[in-house]
Structure formats: C-alpha cells, structure tokens
Write a protein that holds these residues in place. Structure first.
Motif: not given
Length: 307
Positions: A183-189, A195-201
């Motif tokens: 799952l990729i967030m594409t609306n972060a800054r 910036v695209s963000v992936i949560l990496d536990t």
C-alpha cells in the motif's frame, strides 16, 4: 537493518518441471470463527523496536516471526527450516534493500498466526542473524486483512475493519494505491517535496531513494555515509540524512532520520524515479496506533494526546 524482501522470480528450470509449483500465490490467511473474527496477538519488541509475534510452523512452535509490511513475501530462517526438516523448493531470486540475490526455498504446508492460518507456500530461506527472528510474515500472509499495530499495548490485532472498530478513533485515514501487495501513500510531503510513502514495520530505520535524496539535497540537506544491512545479509553504503517534517493529511512527523539508498525494492514498486521512502518503526512509533487495511486499501493513524 531493514527487512524489505520481494521475490523477483522463481528458478525457470524448477518451474518448468512442475508448472503447478505452489507458493507463487500463497493461500491467504483463513478467517477465525465468525463469533470472534478479530484476533489479538501479544507482540514483543526487538532491539530495533520492531514487532515480533508467536507463529507455529507445521504444527510446531511457537517461533518468533517479524511482522513486516515492507516485505512482499514471507520468509523462514534456514535454521528453523533445517530443524523442521522442510522439503526443498525451487531457487528464487529476491530483492532486498541492499541488492538482489538467488536463495534456496522450502515448501511449507501450514503456518498458524493465532487462530489464522496460511497454507501451501514456498518460502525463501534467509539467515536468522540477518532477519533478527525465526522468520518474517510479509504482505502475502496479511492480504485481505486489517492489521492494527497497537504500540501503547504492544500488541497486534488482525481481522476485518468492522471487527477492529472501523475508523473510530483515527484522526487520519488515507486511501492508498496498491502495487505488488504494497500500500503506497502518494499524497504526503517531506519538507515540501511530494513523496510516496510505504509503511515498513520490518525496518527500524526509514529508507529513502536516490530521487528523494537529490530533491532534498537541492535544499541544502547534509548527509553522512553509513553501512546499511539487509535481511538478506547484503550490505550497501547509504547516506544518513535528516528532514524537518513529513506531512500526512495535515499531521506532521518532525525530525526524521533517513538512510538514502537506491534499493531494488524501489525499482520493484516502480518508485525509483520519483521521491519515495519506506517509513520505519522509529517514526511509526510516534503514533498511538497504526492500522493497515489491505482489503480497503487504506492506512489509519491514531495520534497520541500530547500531539
């Protein structure tokens, strides 16, 4: 250390010998009984602040597996596979944060996480000293589920959205794109840069790609070279830098520490040409709770009262 793991390909020769080779698409976690759908699993924290959970393999255990939402595939340690006398599978080429390499695999018929089970898999073998656990539960073992990371109570809950309280109590709900199980967030800054963000536990450290480093570098950010070790045991020279603020739907994470490396994991997700990062546990633990809903393709964040 970071546990990013993605299978690029199984051995072509082995696949041709058995075109029905199990494991290319593992059977997802089966639901718990209807009267108790949500599963609460007490977790432990390792020295990198990552969460591990008890897992049974082929009816034996429990063993400590890392919950890693940054990894596309689940993994088992070579030591555990040997002790359980698991049958060897085809070789596979996997991508980690530090590079790609060919590894051995084994057939696993049954993995239990609480009252939920994952069946008929071919799992890559990695060394326990590099994983930091007996194995990894990746996104292939979590798909179609909501995974709730409750940092305040140091536990993990797995179930559907309704059984885990829906969206109640979460200040931020972000719809995400899905690619290769991530799952990729594409609306972060990040410091004003989209910036695209992936949560990496599975990673204690946040990892950014070269495109993000170059974008931040133009704004005067300094870096220091370090060595980054992957779950595969490979190492890569990375640049440790910092950023002032990551904005996610109006809520900010301040003073991020980022290891910059052009990891194959970014290319795998087609995120190597624009700014992207895997957000590690150091930053995720700033939230009270984080929920990752693979079925609804959404990410939910519960902000501590002091923020």
């Amino acid at each position: 250390m970071t546990g990013l793991v993605a299978i690029i390909a199984f051995s072509a020769a082995a696949a041709s010998q058995n075109p029905q080779e199990p494991g290319s698409e593992p059977t997802p976690l089966e639901d718990a009984p209807a009267e108790d759908i949500a599963e609460v699993i007490q977790a432990k924290t390792d020295r990198e602040t990552r969460l591990t959970v008890p897992v049974n393999v082929e009816g034996q255990g429990p063993f400590r597996f890392l919950i890693d939402t940054g990894s596309e595939r689940s993994v088992i340690s070579s030591a555990l596979a040997s002790s359980l006398n698991l049958r060897e599978g085809p070789s596979a080429r996997i991508a980690g944060v530090a590079g790609s390499e060919d590894v051995r695999t084994v057939h696993v018929d049954h993995v239990e996480l609480g009252r939920r089970s994952l069946k008929s898999m071919v799992l890559p073998l990695l060394e326990r000293r590099h994983i930091g656990a007996d194995g990894i539960v990746g996104n292939d073992g979590l798909k179609n589920q909501r995974v709730l990371l409750d940092f305040g109570n140091n536990r993990i809950e797995i179930g559907d959205a309704d059984s885990l309280g829906g969206n109640s109590g979460y200040e931020i709900v972000v719809r995400a794109k899905q690619r290769s199980g991530q799952l990729i967030m594409t609306n972060a800054r990040l410091d004003g840069i989209r910036v695209s963000v992936i949560l990496d536990t599975g990673g204690g450290t946040t990892v950014g790609n070269g495109a993000l480093q170059r974008a931040l570098g133009r704004r005067g950010h300094s870096v220091t070279p370090v060595t980054l070790r992957s779950a595969t045991g490979q190492t890569v020279t990375a640049d440790i830098g910092s950023a002032r603020k990551l904005d996610i739907r109006g809520v900010s994470i301040s003073n991020l520490v980022i290891a910059f490396a052009d990891s194959p994991a970014f290319a795998r997700l087609k995120l190597d040409r624009r700014p992207a990062l895997f957000l590690g546990m150091r930053e995720l633990r700033l939230f009270k709770r984080v929920a990752i809903d693979f079925r609804k393709r959404s990410l939910l964040f519960d902000i501590p009262a002091q923020q």
